[in-house]
Enzyme design. Structure first.
Site, PDB file in Angstrom:
ATOM      1  N   ASP A 182      39.670  31.214  37.552  1.00  0.00           N
ATOM      2  CA  ASP A 182      39.620  32.549  36.973  1.00  0.00           C
ATOM      3  C   ASP A 182      40.624  32.665  35.835  1.00  0.00           C
ATOM      4  O   ASP A 182      41.624  31.931  35.784  1.00  0.00           O
ATOM      5  CB  ASP A 182      39.944  33.610  38.022  1.00  0.00           C
ATOM      6  N   ARG A 183      40.371  33.619  34.954  1.00  0.00           N
ATOM      7  CA  ARG A 183      41.251  33.818  33.796  1.00  0.00           C
ATOM      8  C   ARG A 183      42.733  33.923  34.205  1.00  0.00           C
ATOM      9  O   ARG A 183      43.602  33.288  33.610  1.00  0.00           O
ATOM     10  CB  ARG A 183      40.847  35.102  33.055  1.00  0.00           C
TER      11      ARG A 183
END
Length: 301
Positions: free
Chosen positions: A132-133
């Site tokens: 995830d970011r």
């Protein structure tokens, strides 16, 4: 790339997804663009693949479709002719999506690495798995199609070992726990994932409490499967959401101690596709999580 048909007639897109390790949606896009031939003819996504079929895939070039190589700072822990292991910083999106075509890990990879696998498609060259970011830590990247196929199969077969460190809200009373949940996207809520006992995909996660703070805990997380947002959903389901996770946890004062979700991919081990040797990599806590650990020691609000 050539494949033989399935011993039992099954849908072509399903068979190729399982064989290559690529998502079914990506295989469908390849079929729609004419890059998949069955017995020399353009394929249809819903046609069956039988034992006598000859299937051919033409993978797209890695550096196509206007993606720019960008000099984004990137910690490359190891690389050879087949793969690279990087330590992704928090805040960096793994690959382009929608109208976002710059400022991603892929843009950085195109600048720093001389070759990448094209199996993932023009927007995901070399990408075998994702973070995830706002999750920091270790990722392995494929530099050719041979490595991509091998590593994808290792992930799919659950032979890749991953350890994450998660700082969660609340003092966990137990020491270890195994959790099995069926997860799926929640309709009408974008990318958010929730429980789905009927149509969800099985997730398996092992948890071990490493440290307890006055109002929080540090958990070692060993995901056996790689479902979207798996760790975040599991910890939220257990009542101990990750600090800073605004999607799966209610805002609390403790979230102000850090500007992102407190999740880090700390260990990654896998078999090298060429040599067959076991590769083990470690990533220490980044500065913001090390500071969080220090702050949590005295946090009792």
């Amino acid at each position: 790339m050539l494949f033989s048909g399935h011993p039992i007639r099954v849908r072509l897109d399903k068979y190729l997804s399982e064989t290559t390790g690529q998502s079914r949606q990506h295989i469908q896009r390849l079929i729609a663009s004419g890059r998949v031939l069955v017995n020399g003819r353009p394929a249809r996504k819903n046609q069956p693949a039988g034992p006598d079929d000859r299937i051919e895939i033409t993978w797209p070039e890695a550096e196509a479709d206007g993606l720019a190589a960008e000099n984004i700072p990137l910690a490359i822990l190891y690389q050879d002719a087949d793969l690279a292991v990087i330590d992704k910083p928090a805040g960096l999106v793994t690959h382009p999506y929608g109208r976002v075509i710059s400022g991603t890990l892929v843009n950085a990879l195109l600048y720093h690495l001389s070759g990448l696998s094209g199996i993932g498609g023009v927007r995901r060259p070399g990408i075998v798995h994702r973070l995830d970011r706002e999750t920091s830590g270790l990722m392995v990247v494929a530099k050719n199609d041979f490595s991509h196929r091998f590593l994808s199969n290792e992930f799919r077969s659950r032979r890749v070992h991953k350890k994450y460190l998660a700082f969660v809200k609340g003092v966990i009373p137990w020491k270890e726990q195994e959790v099995c949940l069926h997860l799926n996207r929640k309709r009408g809520q974008g990318l958010k994932i929730g429980l789905d006992l009927r149509g969800g995909r099985e997730s398996q996660t092992r948890l071990a409490v490493s440290r307890r703070f006055p109002r929080a805990s540090l958990v070692e997380v060993f995901p056996r499967t790689g479902r979207t947002h798996q760790i975040r959903v599991v910890l939220s389901f257990l009542g101990f959401p990750i600090i800073g996770d605004r999607t799966y946890g209610r805002p609390q004062p403790i979230d102000r101690l850090i500007g992102r979700q407190a999740l880090h991919a700390a260990e990654l081990s896998f078999t090298h596709p060429r040599s067959g040797d076991k590769q083990v990599f470690h990533s220490p806590l980044p500065e913001d999580l090390a500071k969080l650990a220090a702050d949590l020691t005295g946090w009792n609000t």
